[in-house]
Design an enzyme around this catalytic site. Structure first.
Site, PDB file in Angstrom:
ATOM      1  N   LYS A 158      14.053   9.737   5.470  1.00 28.15           N
ATOM      2  CA  LYS A 158      12.982  10.805   4.809  1.00 28.15           C
ATOM      3  C   LYS A 158      13.209  12.166   4.317  1.00 28.15           C
ATOM      4  O   LYS A 158      12.762  12.791   5.333  1.00 28.15           O
ATOM      5  CB  LYS A 158      11.612  10.429   5.387  1.00 28.15           C
ATOM      6  CG  LYS A 158      10.329  10.543   4.445  1.00 28.15           C
ATOM      7  CD  LYS A 158       8.957  10.270   5.261  1.00 28.15           C
ATOM      8  CE  LYS A 158       7.888  10.577   4.672  1.00 28.15           C
ATOM      9  NZ  LYS A 158       7.600  10.677   3.338  1.00 28.15           N
TER      10      LYS A 158
HETATM   11  N1  PMP Z   1       8.670   5.584  -0.324  1.00 24.38           N
HETATM   12  C1  PMP Z   1       8.674   6.953  -0.322  1.00 24.38           C
HETATM   13  C2  PMP Z   1       9.692   7.445  -1.130  1.00 24.38           C
HETATM   14  C3  PMP Z   1       7.758   7.611   0.549  1.00 24.38           C
HETATM   15  O1  PMP Z   1       7.610   9.029   0.548  1.00 24.38           O
HETATM   16  C4  PMP Z   1       6.639   6.822   1.430  1.00 24.38           C
HETATM   17  C5  PMP Z   1       5.884   7.644   2.227  1.00 24.38           C
HETATM   18  N2  PMP Z   1       6.353   7.959   3.416  1.00 24.38           N
HETATM   19  C6  PMP Z   1       6.796   5.644   1.481  1.00 24.38           C
HETATM   20  C7  PMP Z   1       7.624   4.870   0.591  1.00 24.38           C
HETATM   21  C8  PMP Z   1       5.877   4.719   2.058  1.00 24.38           C
HETATM   22  O2  PMP Z   1       6.171   4.606   3.595  1.00 24.38           O
HETATM   23  P1  PMP Z   1       5.116   4.691   4.713  1.00 24.38           P
HETATM   24  O3  PMP Z   1       4.351   3.402   4.600  1.00 24.38           O
HETATM   25  O4  PMP Z   1       5.995   4.794   5.892  1.00 24.38           O
HETATM   26  O5  PMP Z   1       4.042   5.875   4.396  1.00 24.38           O
END
Ligand code: PMP
Length: 310
Positions: A158
């Site tokens: 991320k």
């Molecule tokens: N894809 C992206 C690009 C994101 O930024 C997020 C948010 N973190 C997600 C998917 C969903 O991930 P999560 O369920 O862990 O928040």
């Protein structure tokens, strides 16, 4: 609320927000060389406590995000957890919150790189309710921007710089009268939203793209798949084409920020009959019960902030 005290974790200690400031010369600010997490905590009136959703999983992903790009996160997941709990406790939040931990190149230095540059951890906390509508259905469009591929930038990290891709797609969608964008991956298959994973339902089956579709491995995505299986909904992880989106019975997004938000329109095509579908509703309602401590089966996913209340 007036009794909230604003603190952040900055340069190794918890300080008032007003002291958590970086120089304009900060390396990460120029180059996007940082990784971050986004974690929600939900206030439960009945127990007067805030429950952080899947904190361990978020901290594992943060550590993996740092490892992938070679950022030095010199705290264990256990230490990070203690810092986050102390920080939220000290702020005294009794409402829904969002916790943003990040590891960033903090040196005042030129030249984009991850090696030989000092990194630091910072964490801040905000009050946050819904940021996309989870009730009325979202209008979406397939973005003209493709999701970046793992051959250009690691999709399982991320990483802050990657959000330029998200920002372009989001702005394009909103400026075209939509609420959210849907990315295709570099091969042309469905990837995810600008900051959330995507699911569709066809013939009673819940389908979502694989990690090889350039998605971030969402913690909400994993939770949705697990909850669906537990309530007897068949799930499948496979490539999805753009045209399959248009004929899906139901489509919804999952993510920490978006939570579970259903999609009513994609590229001007109505999804299903334009109302929330049965499976989307079932999973959304279950999700909100789980995160707000109303379903004891999933207690292990919640970390209470304030002591002696579980
Ligand atoms: N894809 C992206 C690009 C994101 O930024 C997020 C948010 N973190 C997600 C998917 C969903 O991930 P999560 O369920 O862990 O928040």
């Amino acid at each position: 609320m007036s009794d909230i005290k604003k603190y952040s974790y900055f340069e190794g200690k918890i300080v008032p927000d007003s002291e958590a400031k970086v120089s304009i010369q900060t390396h990460a600010l120029q180059y996007g060389t940082a990784v971050f997490g986004g974690i929600r905590g939900y206030f439960d009136k009945a127990t007067d406590n805030v429950y952080i959703f899947r904190l361990n999983e978020h901290l594992t992903r943060l550590s993996n995000s740092a490892k992938i790009v070679q950022l030095n996160l010199d705290k264990s997941a256990e230490q990070m957890k203690e810092i986050i709990l102390e920080l939220v406790d000290k702020c005294g939040y009794k409402e829904n919150i969002y916790i943003r931990p990040f590891v960033y190149t903090s040196a005042l230095q030129l030249s984009p790189r991850f090696h030989d540059v000092k990194a630091d951890i910072a964490i801040y906390v905000l009050q946050l309710n819904d940021y996309l509508d989870t009730q009325n259905g979202l209008k979406t469009m397939v973005s003209s921007w493709r999701r970046y591929s793992d051959t250009s930038m690691p999709t399982l990290s991320k990483v802050s710089g990657g959000y330029v891709n998200s920002a372009l797609a989001k702005s394009e969608a909103v400026q075209n009268g939509c609420d959210e964008a849907i990315f295709l991956d570099s091969r042309g298959f469905v990837s995810e939203g600008s900051a959330e994973n995507i699911f569709l339902v066809r013939n009673g089956k819940l389908i979502t793209p694989p990690l090889t579709s350039s998605i971030l491995e969402g913690i909400t995505r994993r939770s949705v798949l697990e909850m669906a299986t537990n309530v007897g909904i068949e799930t499948e992880i496979r490539d999805i084409t753009r045209s399959e989106l248009y004929i899906a019975d139901e489509v919804f997004f999952s993510g920490t920020g978006v939570q579970l938000a259903w999609v009513k329109e994609i590229d001007k095509r109505k999804i299903g009959n334009g109302a929330i579908g049965k499976i989307s509703k079932k999973l959304r309602d279950l999700f909100f019960d789980v995160v707000t401590n109303k379903n004891s089966e999933y207690r292990a996913w919640l970390t209470p902030v304030y002591k002696n209340q579980f």
